[in-house]
Design a protein around this motif. Structure first.
Motif, PDB file in Angstrom:
ATOM      1  N   UNK A  74      12.247  11.296   9.816  1.00  0.00           N
ATOM      2  CA  UNK A  74      11.618  10.749   8.935  1.00  0.00           C
ATOM      3  C   UNK A  74      10.409   9.683   9.572  1.00  0.00           C
ATOM      4  N   UNK A  75       9.133  10.179   9.054  1.00  0.00           N
ATOM      5  CA  UNK A  75       8.194   9.238   9.610  1.00  0.00           C
ATOM      6  C   UNK A  75       7.170   9.093   8.391  1.00  0.00           C
ATOM      7  N   UNK A  76       6.638   7.693   8.405  1.00  0.00           N
ATOM      8  CA  UNK A  76       5.936   7.506   7.324  1.00  0.00           C
ATOM      9  C   UNK A  76       4.438   6.860   8.148  1.00  0.00           C
ATOM     10  N   UNK A  77       3.397   7.309   7.421  1.00  0.00           N
ATOM     11  CA  UNK A  77       1.877   6.767   7.851  1.00  0.00           C
ATOM     12  C   UNK A  77       1.263   6.251   6.648  1.00  0.00           C
ATOM     13  N   UNK A  78       0.738   5.156   6.874  1.00  0.00           N
ATOM     14  CA  UNK A  78      -0.408   4.319   5.876  1.00  0.00           C
ATOM     15  C   UNK A  78      -1.636   4.676   6.063  1.00  0.00           C
ATOM     16  N   UNK A  79      -2.571   4.377   5.159  1.00  0.00           N
ATOM     17  CA  UNK A  79      -3.742   4.669   5.444  1.00  0.00           C
ATOM     18  C   UNK A  79      -4.342   4.016   6.410  1.00  0.00           C
ATOM     19  N   UNK A  80      -5.239   4.548   7.442  1.00  0.00           N
ATOM     20  CA  UNK A  80      -5.981   3.641   8.322  1.00  0.00           C
ATOM     21  C   UNK A  80      -5.135   3.274   9.604  1.00  0.00           C
ATOM     22  N   UNK A  81      -4.074   3.423   9.610  1.00  0.00           N
ATOM     23  CA  UNK A  81      -3.052   3.200  10.608  1.00  0.00           C
ATOM     24  C   UNK A  81      -3.084   3.900  11.788  1.00  0.00           C
ATOM     25  N   UNK A 125       0.832  -1.099  -0.049  1.00  0.00           N
ATOM     26  CA  UNK A 125       0.062   0.078   0.098  1.00  0.00           C
ATOM     27  C   UNK A 125       0.825   1.166  -0.044  1.00  0.00           C
ATOM     28  N   UNK A 126       0.482   2.264  -0.679  1.00  0.00           N
ATOM     29  CA  UNK A 126       1.126   3.582  -0.833  1.00  0.00           C
ATOM     30  C   UNK A 126       1.075   4.150   0.420  1.00  0.00           C
ATOM     31  N   UNK A 127       2.149   4.883   1.000  1.00  0.00           N
ATOM     32  CA  UNK A 127       1.914   5.769   2.262  1.00  0.00           C
ATOM     33  C   UNK A 127       0.815   6.734   1.886  1.00  0.00           C
ATOM     34  N   UNK A 128       0.334   7.127   2.986  1.00  0.00           N
ATOM     35  CA  UNK A 128      -0.511   8.598   3.074  1.00  0.00           C
ATOM     36  C   UNK A 128       0.483   9.513   3.117  1.00  0.00           C
ATOM     37  N   UNK A 129       1.366   9.661   4.237  1.00  0.00           N
ATOM     38  CA  UNK A 129       2.273  10.491   4.472  1.00  0.00           C
ATOM     39  C   UNK A 129       3.567  10.195   4.432  1.00  0.00           C
ATOM     40  N   UNK A 130       4.443  10.803   4.074  1.00  0.00           N
ATOM     41  CA  UNK A 130       5.698  10.189   4.233  1.00  0.00           C
ATOM     42  C   UNK A 130       6.897  11.761   4.216  1.00  0.00           C
ATOM     43  N   UNK A 131       7.199  11.717   5.754  1.00  0.00           N
ATOM     44  CA  UNK A 131       8.115  12.761   5.899  1.00  0.00           C
ATOM     45  C   UNK A 131       9.538  12.391   5.949  1.00  0.00           C
ATOM     46  N   UNK A 132      10.345  12.936   4.968  1.00  0.00           N
ATOM     47  CA  UNK A 132      11.763  12.496   4.762  1.00  0.00           C
ATOM     48  C   UNK A 132      12.782  13.561   5.125  1.00  0.00           C
ATOM     49  N   UNK A 133      13.607  12.944   6.282  1.00  0.00           N
ATOM     50  CA  UNK A 133      14.811  13.898   6.716  1.00  0.00           C
ATOM     51  C   UNK A 133      14.449  15.495   7.024  1.00  0.00           C
ATOM     52  N   UNK A 134      13.345  15.397   7.684  1.00  0.00           N
ATOM     53  CA  UNK A 134      12.763  16.862   8.016  1.00  0.00           C
ATOM     54  C   UNK A 134      13.578  17.709   9.062  1.00  0.00           C
ATOM     55  N   UNK A 135      14.048  18.880   8.916  1.00  0.00           N
ATOM     56  CA  UNK A 135      14.646  19.456   9.769  1.00  0.00           C
ATOM     57  C   UNK A 135      14.074  20.805   9.826  1.00  0.00           C
ATOM     58  N   UNK A 136      13.505  21.164  11.051  1.00  0.00           N
ATOM     59  CA  UNK A 136      13.020  22.528  11.329  1.00  0.00           C
ATOM     60  C   UNK A 136      13.825  23.295  12.293  1.00  0.00           C
ATOM     61  N   UNK A 137      14.007  24.698  11.931  1.00  0.00           N
ATOM     62  CA  UNK A 137      14.628  25.492  12.926  1.00  0.00           C
ATOM     63  C   UNK A 137      13.785  26.631  13.318  1.00  0.00           C
ATOM     64  N   UNK A 138      14.133  27.394  14.440  1.00  0.00           N
ATOM     65  CA  UNK A 138      13.471  28.718  14.819  1.00  0.00           C
ATOM     66  C   UNK A 138      14.449  29.563  14.625  1.00  0.00           C
ATOM     67  N   UNK A 139      13.957  30.903  14.386  1.00  0.00           N
ATOM     68  CA  UNK A 139      14.853  32.264  14.608  1.00  0.00           C
ATOM     69  C   UNK A 139      14.374  32.669  16.116  1.00  0.00           C
ATOM     70  N   UNK A 140      15.378  32.593  16.850  1.00  0.00           N
ATOM     71  CA  UNK A 140      14.937  33.237  18.246  1.00  0.00           C
ATOM     72  C   UNK A 140      15.981  34.230  18.712  1.00  0.00           C
ATOM     73  N   UNK A 141      15.695  35.066  19.568  1.00  0.00           N
ATOM     74  CA  UNK A 141      16.578  35.843  20.045  1.00  0.00           C
ATOM     75  C   UNK A 141      17.739  35.420  20.447  1.00  0.00           C
TER      76      UNK A 141
END
Ligand SMILES: Nc1ncnc2c1ncn2[C@@H]1O[C@H](COP(=O)(O)OP(=O)(O)OP(=O)(O)O)[C@@H](O)[C@H]1O
Ligand SMILES: Nc1ncnc2c1ncn2[C@@H]1O[C@H](COP(=O)(O)OP(=O)(O)OP(=O)(O)O)[C@@H](O)[C@H]1O
Ligand code: SF4
Ligand SMILES: [Mg+2]
Ligand SMILES: [Mg+2]
Lengths: 322, 331
Positions: free
Chosen positions: B28-35, B1-17
Motif C-alpha cells: 500500500x502506497x499513498x502519494x499526495x499532489x506535489x510531494x 488534501x485528497x491523495x493523487x495516488x492510492x495503492x491499496x493492498x496490491x499483490x502482483x504475481x508473474x507466471x514463470x516456467x
C-alpha cells in the motif's frame, strides 16, 4: 620500503590509425601517475568514470603494457625478469563483475585451484582439495560448494569465489577493481568486512577502486583522486574526505549523497568530464573549476607535496613547495 | 488534501516456467499532489514492479494483479482499458526508466523524440514544438539546447541523456513522475546535478515524484516520505526523519548499519547477515526473519502485524506485539 611503487606510469591507447598504420589519435588514459602502496595498507582510488582507474590498476599489474614510467616491487624494477615473475604472483586482482571473470564451465574447485596448479603449489590432489576447502572457509563459503558451478551462486557469493581464487597463491597485495559496485548494500558490507579481516590476518595490501566514496573512505588509509588520467590529489583518507584540497576533490566529495535528510550541500557541482581525446590545456580540470585563472589555462600543475603526507596538483592549493 | 495516488493492498504475481512468482505482496502506497515519495530497498524487492504496476506497464499475460486496487484521484485504474490508460500515461503520469539508453530511440534525434511527445497531447505547429522542445532542454540544464535537438542519443553523455529523458517525461507537465533509479548509472557529480534538475522541475511544475532507488543517500536527499521495501513487501513507511533518525524495523536498522560513518572510519559496519530470500521459497512468517537479529518464534509462524511507531510512521514486525505481551506479564 614501499611494497609497490608506480613512478610516472603512463598508459596510452592508440584509437585510430591512418592508411600507413601510423597512429592518428592517441588517448592518454593514465598520465605520469606516481603512487606507492605500503605493506598492509589500503590505498583507495576514486574519480569519475573513464578517468583511468582501471587502466592504472591493469598497467600497474602488467596486464596492459605500459607506455612509459616504471614499477618497483620492494624497491626493485619489475622489468627485471625474476622480479617481474615474483611480482605477478604476489599481486592479484579481483573485478567488478565476478560472473564475467569466472569461467562458467569450471567448478568452484577448478577455478580456485587453477592458480595453485599454474604455480605448482600443490603436489597432489588431496593437498589441493584441502587448500581449496581452507580458502572457501576463509571467505565464508561452505567447503561442500567446491563442486558447484558459478551460476549457482549469488553475486556476493561469486565475489567471494573471486577473492578465494586471488588468495590461493597467498599474495601480498590484491587490486580490487569495483569489487562491490554490483552488490546490494547489505552484501557490500559483508564483502568489505571480509576484506578487512583478511587484511588483518594476512598483512595484505589493497588497491581499492570504487565509485562509492564513503565506502572508499571507510576502507582506505590513503585515497588517490584521478581526473582525466591524472592523479590530482593524494593523502590520508580522513584528510581527503573531510578537508579536500583540490577543487575537483571538493566537487567530488560534495556530490556524495549523504544518508541524512537534513544535510545540505554547499559546494557547487557543475560540468562534465571532457573527452579524453581532447584534453584541456594547462590544468585538465580548468573548464570546470571555480578558481580557474590565466595560469590554470596555460600551465600544467604538477602533483606536489602540500602538507603531511598530502599531495595536490593545483596552482591554487597553498602550502608546500613548488 | 485528497491523495493523487492510492495503492491499496496490491499483490502482483508473474507466471514463470518455475511456477507462479509473487513479486509484490500486499503493498500500500499513498502519494499526495506535489510531494516526493521514496521507495528504497535492495535489488529484486519489487520497486520497479510496483511502479510499473501503477502505470499498467507490466507484460500482459505474464503479470497478474492478484489483489488490491490502484486509485488515481479516487478512480480505480485496474478496470481501465488500454486506450483509457494511454490517455493517462504521459499526460497525468510519466516515468523515467532505469536505463536511459534503452528508453531513448537510437535512430531518432533528441528533437524528433521530444516533439513526438509534445504533438501527442498538445496542438502545436512544427515551429512551436521545436521552440518548446528547446525550452525544455534548457530547463533541464542542457547547454546549447538548439544544437542538442539535432543530435542522436549516442552523441550525448550519460548525464545528458538522463536530462533528455527528464525533459521528455516532463514535456506534458504530468501530475506524477515515477523516476526509477534515474541516476544509478551516473557518476556522483552528474548524479548530484541530475537530482538538482529533478528537484527544480518538480518545484516549478508542482508535480509529485515517486523516486525509486537502492541508494539511501539519494533517497534522504530527495524525499519527504519514504517506503522501505523488502522481498516484495513494504516493511516500513514514514517521513525521512522517521526512517533515518528513528528507524523501527530491524531491516531498516540493518540497512542504515550498512552505511559507513564519515565521521568515524573505525566504526564497525554491522550490516545484515545472509541474503534476501528467493521469491519462490518465501518464508511463511516474516520475510526477514532468517536475517533478523531480533527474530523470535512468532516471526517464523505468521505474517507480522502493521504497527504504528508514530504519526504516519508504520512498520510491519512482531517486536511491538512481543513487547506488549511482556508488559502484560509483569503487571
Ligand atoms: N582497451 C582500451 N582501448 C582504448 N581505450 C581504452 C581502453 N581501456 C580504457 N580506455 C579508455 O581509457 C580511459 C580510462 O578508462 P578506464 O576504464 O581506466 O577508466 P575508469 O576510471 O576505470 O572508469 P570506470 O569508473 O568507468 O570503470 C577511458 O577514456 C577509456 O575509454
Ligand atoms: N516480467 C517478469 N517476469 C518474472 N519475474 C519478474 C518480471 N519482472 C520482475 N520480476 C521479478 O520480480 C521481482 C521484483 O523485481 P523488480 O524489478 O521490481 O525489483 P527491483 O526492486 O526494481 O530491483 P532492482 O533494484 O534490481 O531494480 C524480482 O524477483 C524479479 O525477478
Ligand atoms: S518480525 Fe521478527 S524477524 Fe521480522 S523484522 Fe521483526 S523481529 Fe525481525
Ligand atoms: Mg574501471
Ligand atoms: Mg528496479
Amino acid at each position: 620500503m614501499a611494497l609497490i611503487e608506480a613512478k610516472e606510469l603512463t598508459k596510452q591507447f592508440v584509437i585510430d590509425r591512418n592508411w600507413l598504420g601510423r597512429p592518428k589519435k592517441v588517448l592518454t588514459a593514465v598520465n605520469r601517475v606516481s603512487l606507492t602502496i605500503e605493506p598492509g595498507e589500503t590505498v583507495g582510488l576514486v574519480g569519475e568514470s573513464g578517468c583511468g582507474k582501471s587502466t592504472f590498476a591493469r598497467t600497474l599489474l602488467g596486464l596492459y603494457p605500459k607506455t612509459d614510467g616504471d614499477v618497483f616491487y620492494k624497491g626493485r624494477n619489475i622489468g627485471e625478469p625474476e622480479i617481474g615473475k615474483d611480482y605477478r604472483r604476489q599481486v592479484q586482482m579481483i573485478f567488478q563483475d565476478p560472473y564475467a571473470s569466472l569461467d562458467p564451465r569450471m567448478t568452484v574447485e577448478d577455478i580456485i585451484s587453477e592458480p595453485l596448479r599454474n604455480y605448482g603449489l600443490c603436489s597432489d590432489d588431496r593437498e589441493r582439495r584441502q587448500r581449496v576447502a581452507d580458502l572457501l572457509t576463509q571467505v565464508d563459503l561452505r567447503p561442500e560448494t567446491a563442486q558447484r558451478y558459478p551460476h549457482e551462486f549469488s553475486g556476493g557469493q561469486r565475489q567471494r569465489i573471486g577473492i578465494a581464487r586471488a588468495l590461493a597463491v597467498d599474495p601480498e597485495c590484491i587490486f580490487c577493481d569495483e569489487p562491490i559496485s554490483a552488490l546490494d548494500v547489505s552484501v557490500q558490507v559483508q564483502i568489505v568486512n571480509m576484506l578487512k579481516r583478511l587484511q588483518e590476518d594476512r598483512q595484505l595490501s589493497y588497491l581499492f577502486i570504487a565509485h562509492d566514496l564513503s565506502m572508499v573512505h571507510h576502507l582506505s588509509r590513503r585515497i588517490g583522486v584521478m581526473y582525466l588520467g591524472n592523479l590530482v590529489e593524494l593523502g590520508p583518507s580522513d584528510a581527503v574526505f573531510h578537508r579536500p584540497l583540490h577543487p575537483y576533490t571538493q566537487m567530488l566529495i560534495a556530490s556524495v549523497p549523504r544518508p541524512d535528510p537534513n544535510y545540505r550541500r554547499t559546494t557547487l557541482v557543475s560540468g562534465e568530464v571532457p573527452s579524453p581525446l581532447d584534453v584541456p590545456t594547462g590544468c585538465v580540470f580548468h573548464p570546470r573549476c571555480p578558481y580557474c585563472d590565466e595560469r590554470c589555462r596555460n600551465e600544467v600543475p604538477v602533483l606536489r607535496s602540500v602538507g603531511e603526507e598530502r599531495f595536490a596538483a593545483c596552482h591554487h592549493v597553498k602550502g608546500g613547495t613548488d | 488534501m485528497n491523495p493523487l495516488l492510492e495503492v491499496r493492498h496490491l499483490s502482483i504475481s508473474f507466471h514463470t516456467y518455475r511456477g507462479l512468482l509473487e513479486a509484490v505482496h500486499d503493498v500500500s502506497i499513498t502519494v499526495h499532489p506535489g510531494e516526493t515519495v521514496g521507495i528504497v530497498g535492495e535489488s529484486g524487492c519489487g520497486k520497479s514492479v510496483t511502479s510499473q504496476a501503477v502505470m499498467k506497464l507490466l507484460p500482459q499475460g505474464a503479470a497478474e494483479y492478484r489483489t488490491g486496487e490502484i486509485l488515481w484521484e479516487g478512480r480505480d485504474l485496474l478496470p481501465l482499458s488500454e486506450s483509457e490508460m494511454n490517455g493517462l500515461r504521459g499526460r497525468d503520469m510519466a516515468m523515467i526508466f532505469q536505463d536511459p539508453m534503452t528508453s531513448l530511440n537510437p535512430v531518432l534525434t533528441i528533437g524528433a523524440q521530444l516533439c513526438e511527445g509534445l504533438a501527442l497531447y498538445q496542438k502545436l505547429s512544427k515551429q512551436e514544438q521545436r521552440t518548446r522542445a528547446a525550452e525544455l532542454l534548457k530547463a533541464v540544464g542542457l547547454t546549447s539546447p538548439e544544437k542538442r535537438l539535432d543530435q542522436y542519443p549516442h552523441q550525448l553523455s550519460g548525464g545528458m541523456r538522463q536530462r533528455c529523458l527528464i525533459a521528455m517525461a516532463l514535456s506534458c507537465s504530468p501530475k506524477l513522475l515515477f523516476a526509477d533509479e534515474p541516476t544509478t548509472a551516473l557518476d556522483v557529480t552528474t548524479e548530484a546535478q541530475v537530482l538538482d534538475v529533478l528537484k527544480k522541475m518538480q518545484a516549478e511544475l508542482g508535480m509529485a515524484v515517486v523516486l525509486i532507488s537502492h541508494n539511501l543517500g539519494v533517497i534522504a536527499q530527495m524525499c519527504r516520505r519514504i517506503y522501505v521495501m523488502y522481498a516484495g513487501t513494504v516493511v516500513e513507511e514514514g517521513t525521512a526523519e522517521d526512517i533515518f533518525y528513528r528507524p523501527a524495523h530491524p531491516y531498516t536498522k540493518g540497512l542504515l548499519a550498512s552505511l559507513p560513518d564519515p565521521s568515524d572510519r573505525e566504526k564497525v559496519l554491522t550490516g545484515i547477515p545472509g541474503q534476501a530470500p528467493d521469491l519462490f521459497h518465501m518464508p511463511k512468517g516474516c520475510r526477514f526473519y532468517r536475517r533478523c537479529p531480533q527474530a523470535m518464534k512468532a516471526c517464523m509462524e505468521a505474517e507480522p502485524p502493521r504497527e504504528e511507531a508514530g504519526p504516519g510512521h508504520h512498520y510491519t514486525c512482531w517486536l511491538a506485539a512481543a513487547e506488549r505481551r511482556r508488559g502484560d506479564g509483569t503487571h
